[in-house]
Write a protein that holds these residues in place. Sequence first.
Motif, PDB file in Angstrom:
ATOM      1  N   THR A  37     -21.638   3.039  15.905  1.00  0.00           N
ATOM      2  CA  THR A  37     -21.417   2.891  17.353  1.00  0.00           C
ATOM      3  C   THR A  37     -22.714   3.035  18.147  1.00  0.00           C
ATOM      4  OG1 THR A  37     -19.107   3.612  17.265  1.00  0.00           O
ATOM      5  CG2 THR A  37     -20.241   3.889  19.357  1.00  0.00           C
ATOM      6  N   ASN A  66     -15.763  -1.046  19.072  1.00  0.00           N
ATOM      7  CA  ASN A  66     -16.052  -0.929  17.641  1.00  0.00           C
ATOM      8  C   ASN A  66     -14.781  -0.610  16.852  1.00  0.00           C
ATOM      9  OD1 ASN A  66     -17.607  -0.926  15.330  1.00  0.00           O
ATOM     10  ND2 ASN A  66     -18.575   1.044  15.718  1.00  0.00           N
ATOM     11  N   ALA A  88     -18.884   0.772  23.700  1.00  0.00           N
ATOM     12  CA  ALA A  88     -19.218   0.513  22.287  1.00  0.00           C
ATOM     13  C   ALA A  88     -18.203   1.141  21.339  1.00  0.00           C
ATOM     14  CB  ALA A  88     -20.624   1.015  21.986  1.00  0.00           C
ATOM     15  N   GLU A  89     -17.785   2.391  21.622  1.00  0.00           N
ATOM     16  CA  GLU A  89     -16.862   3.055  20.702  1.00  0.00           C
ATOM     17  C   GLU A  89     -15.476   2.400  20.684  1.00  0.00           C
ATOM     18  OE1 GLU A  89     -15.055   7.458  19.554  1.00  0.00           O
ATOM     19  OE2 GLU A  89     -16.304   7.231  21.334  1.00  0.00           O
ATOM     20  N   ASP A 100     -15.465   3.970  13.938  1.00  0.00           N
ATOM     21  CA  ASP A 100     -16.586   4.027  14.879  1.00  0.00           C
ATOM     22  C   ASP A 100     -17.953   4.081  14.203  1.00  0.00           C
ATOM     23  OD1 ASP A 100     -16.461   6.531  13.775  1.00  0.00           O
ATOM     24  OD2 ASP A 100     -16.499   7.629  15.679  1.00  0.00           O
TER      25      ASP A 100
END
Length: 554
Positions: A366, A356, A352-353, A363
Amino acid sequence: MGQEKASVQFVKGAAILGVAGLVSKLLGAVYRIPYQNIAGDIGLYVYMQVYPLYTTLLILATAGFPIAISKIVSERVAVGDVIGARRAFRVASISLVILGFFFFLLLYSGAPLIATFMGDQHLTTPLRAVAWSLPLVPMAAILRGYFQGHQNMMPTGVSQVAEQLIRVVFILLSAFWAMNVYQDAYLAGTGAVFAAFPGGVAAVLVLLWYWRKDKHNLLPITTTQVQSSGVSAWTNRQVLQSLLYYALPICMGALVLPLVPLVDSVTVVNMLQWSGMHEDLAKLAKGAFDRGQPLIQFGTFFATSLSLALVPAISEAAAQRQNKLIANRSEVAIRLTFLLGLPASFGLALLAEPINVMLYGDDKGTQALAIQSFTIIFATLSIASAGILQGMGRVMRPARNLFIGVVVKLVLNLALVPLWGIAGAALSTVLAYLVAMGLNVLAVKKYTGAKIGLRQTALRPFISVIMMSVVVLVVEWGAAALFGKVVTSERLFHTIVGLIAVGAGAVVYLLALLKTGGLTRNDIHFLPKGKRIAALLTKFQFLPKERTVVERNQ
């Protein structure tokens, strides 16, 4: 010979609409990322506050009518009632234009009140901007329905792609202009939602071009021929009743889809402010939360494609009363959807980070994105199971189940957003789709007799996704250590790390599926170009050679 030609025409028409729909959805999923890069989280927040409401009104004004018009026109033409077909077109035209203008006046005059209800008075102008397309889009719906009634799907497909393409280009150009000249994210959002108007103009112009080109071929039968056929022409009242009879159920079913983001539009910012967050921070948080929407939409792309193939495939088997074939096709569809939705959810959650930062530049949100990623697995299964139910003729059941999910979403938003912020909104989305999916799958098992158990459907994919997850985490750590001191740009660094980890995860997951038997030769054959893919995998020894009939008997 005539039946064969009609069958080929039907398949060709379905393919045209399918491809056009997929291209439109792909454009609709992708453009929000560059738009956010231009307009920021506030610009994305403005767009996502307004657009779900517009979509809801648009569905009320148009959804179901193209199908209803096409059905009535084709039926009337088939029995020789050309006057009835023309009357259906005229009555539908007048009704939809009136309805479009009514919703335009409703949204334009009610914009200040709606903006207040959403917790942001600055949304008045964007709401009024999007209202201008409401009288226009019904005209496109009428023309599409009329062409479809004549088994001519090309105008509908081309107009859909043209509409989406013009809309996307206008969104990006207007956002770029608003931010570079005025540095105004609300103005960028206003331009983005107003883009529905030039998109609608493009669609109508394309359809009118086809109309002018084909007008001599549309309904060429004369009144004299109709009278001699002995078929009584329909009255205006009969046409209107038939239109409503066909269109309203489809409309109610389609109406559920934009309600999930609409719930977020009216609850998230209000609940964040109610919990003590400042208004400006609440808007930024909502914009960060909305980053997950295009990623989830993109993650469900395969399920949408599969559902387009499922409906006619299940319908064909149902018409022939081949119950075993229905059950088999349903089982394979659910399993394939699960095989692709599961790694997409886990992969996005784990990365996700970097994803993103790679797509949006920072971020923010996130944690909410990681939680939201699990929407993909439940949404894909929900879409695929809905396609199966629609093929069985149970059109309203998926809509009812999704509406129950929307109620769950609303209740959980009110409860969780004040406690956990946008992470609570993300969790409520996941649980809403979980409920809808669960109800759909139970209905599929009930009506098709398909055996969809956790052991045969989920065990091997889960083992494979765990192996994938371990590799993804190791590769992410290794790539971060390798490039951490070499790449100075944070966005470029996360892009490199994310892409390497995604690539490694995809390869490991596929190999794990093939080795554990989670993906079989029959599953691969179900995919487009499946036999060619299976032959390629066999050639490189990723898939065991297919046994001959003699070998099986031994």
